[in-house]
Design a protein around this motif. Structure first.
Motif, PDB file in Angstrom:
ATOM      1  N   GLU A   1       0.840  -1.195   0.000  1.00 25.86           N
ATOM      2  CA  GLU A   1       0.000   0.000   0.000  1.00 25.86           C
ATOM      3  C   GLU A   1       0.875   1.244   0.000  1.00 25.86           C
ATOM      4  O   GLU A   1       1.863   1.311   0.721  1.00 25.86           O
ATOM      5  N   ILE A   2       0.463   2.213  -0.779  1.00 19.95           N
ATOM      6  CA  ILE A   2       1.111   3.518  -0.774  1.00 19.95           C
ATOM      7  C   ILE A   2       0.085   4.504  -0.234  1.00 19.95           C
ATOM      8  O   ILE A   2      -1.018   4.597  -0.755  1.00 19.95           O
ATOM      9  N   VAL A   3       0.438   5.207   0.811  1.00 19.60           N
ATOM     10  CA  VAL A   3      -0.476   6.147   1.448  1.00 19.60           C
ATOM     11  C   VAL A   3       0.096   7.551   1.300  1.00 19.60           C
ATOM     12  O   VAL A   3       1.241   7.802   1.663  1.00 19.60           O
ATOM     13  N   VAL A   4      -0.719   8.454   0.772  1.00 23.20           N
ATOM     14  CA  VAL A   4      -0.325   9.850   0.635  1.00 23.20           C
ATOM     15  C   VAL A   4      -1.199  10.661   1.575  1.00 23.20           C
ATOM     16  O   VAL A   4      -2.429  10.545   1.543  1.00 23.20           O
ATOM     17  N   GLN A   5      -0.557  11.442   2.423  1.00 27.51           N
ATOM     18  CA  GLN A   5      -1.297  12.269   3.368  1.00 27.51           C
ATOM     19  C   GLN A   5      -0.517  13.548   3.623  1.00 27.51           C
ATOM     20  O   GLN A   5       0.691  13.585   3.389  1.00 27.51           O
ATOM     21  N   PRO A   6      -1.190  14.576   4.097  1.00 25.57           N
ATOM     22  CA  PRO A   6      -0.478  15.828   4.368  1.00 25.57           C
ATOM     23  C   PRO A   6       0.594  15.630   5.437  1.00 25.57           C
ATOM     24  O   PRO A   6       0.405  14.842   6.361  1.00 25.57           O
ATOM     25  N   ALA A   7       1.695  16.340   5.287  1.00 23.20           N
ATOM     26  CA  ALA A   7       2.747  16.292   6.301  1.00 23.20           C
ATOM     27  C   ALA A   7       2.278  17.072   7.515  1.00 23.20           C
ATOM     28  O   ALA A   7       1.681  18.135   7.386  1.00 23.20           O
ATOM     29  N   ARG A   8       2.522  16.537   8.673  1.00 28.13           N
ATOM     30  CA  ARG A   8       2.198  17.234   9.918  1.00 28.13           C
ATOM     31  C   ARG A   8       3.314  18.224  10.212  1.00 28.13           C
ATOM     32  O   ARG A   8       4.454  18.030   9.804  1.00 28.13           O
ATOM     33  N   ARG A   9       2.989  19.229  10.940  1.00 23.56           N
ATOM     34  CA  ARG A   9       4.023  20.236  11.265  1.00 23.56           C
ATOM     35  C   ARG A   9       5.175  19.624  12.032  1.00 23.56           C
ATOM     36  O   ARG A   9       6.319  20.003  11.842  1.00 23.56           O
TER      37      ARG A   9
ATOM     38  N   GLY B   1       8.055  13.891   3.365  1.00 26.75           N
ATOM     39  CA  GLY B   1       9.040  12.888   2.996  1.00 26.75           C
ATOM     40  C   GLY B   1       8.397  11.556   2.656  1.00 26.75           C
ATOM     41  O   GLY B   1       7.185  11.471   2.528  1.00 26.75           O
ATOM     42  N   ILE B   2       9.213  10.552   2.536  1.00 30.57           N
ATOM     43  CA  ILE B   2       8.794   9.203   2.172  1.00 30.57           C
ATOM     44  C   ILE B   2       9.153   8.266   3.314  1.00 30.57           C
ATOM     45  O   ILE B   2      10.250   8.329   3.857  1.00 30.57           O
ATOM     46  N   SER B   3       8.213   7.390   3.657  1.00 28.95           N
ATOM     47  CA  SER B   3       8.526   6.358   4.639  1.00 28.95           C
ATOM     48  C   SER B   3       7.827   5.063   4.220  1.00 28.95           C
ATOM     49  O   SER B   3       6.800   5.098   3.575  1.00 28.95           O
ATOM     50  N   VAL B   4       8.447   3.957   4.561  1.00 27.12           N
ATOM     51  CA  VAL B   4       7.900   2.645   4.245  1.00 27.12           C
ATOM     52  C   VAL B   4       7.853   1.841   5.524  1.00 27.12           C
ATOM     53  O   VAL B   4       8.815   1.785   6.271  1.00 27.12           O
ATOM     54  N   ALA B   5       6.713   1.236   5.790  1.00 25.27           N
ATOM     55  CA  ALA B   5       6.567   0.338   6.930  1.00 25.27           C
ATOM     56  C   ALA B   5       6.355  -1.057   6.371  1.00 25.27           C
ATOM     57  O   ALA B   5       5.426  -1.289   5.641  1.00 25.27           O
TER      58      ALA B   5
END
Length: 106
Positions: free
Chosen positions: A88-96, A101-105
């Protein structure tokens, strides 16, 4: 004697080391880790893993050794799907508090 200030590290050691493509390398490493884990759990040889994933045996060998420069994120994701994994690729707004950036779990 004056103390040197130490720069604060991030969650990404590759970024801390100054790699230009640190986020991509980090994502590749996470996917490769999961792929290697599945190959080991299933007791697959590199040849067997290559046949299942559609990769060549030399590419599987590169993944096994985390030599990921010539392997795309897409190829790693496709290999995981071929081993019955859901990617799954999840795109969401960056929190302050967290930078974009990019992260993979995995």
């Amino acid at each position: 004697m004056k103390r040197n200030s130490h720069p604060r590290g991030t969650d990404n050691v590759l970024l801390d080391l100054g790699f230009d493509d640190a986020e991509e390398l980090s994502a590749k490493a996470a996917l490769a880790f999961k792929l290697n884990e599945l190959i080991a759990q299933r007791g697959l040889s590199q040849t067997e893993a290559a046949a299942i994933t559609g990769m060549t045996q030399p590419k599987v060998s590169q993944v096994r050794r985390y030599k990921l420069q010539n392997i795309s994120l897409e190829r790693l994701m496709q290999a995981l799907v071929s081993l019955d994994q859901r990617v799954e690729i999840v795109v969401q707004p960056a929190r302050r508090a967290r930078a974009a950036g990019i992260s993979v779990a995995a």
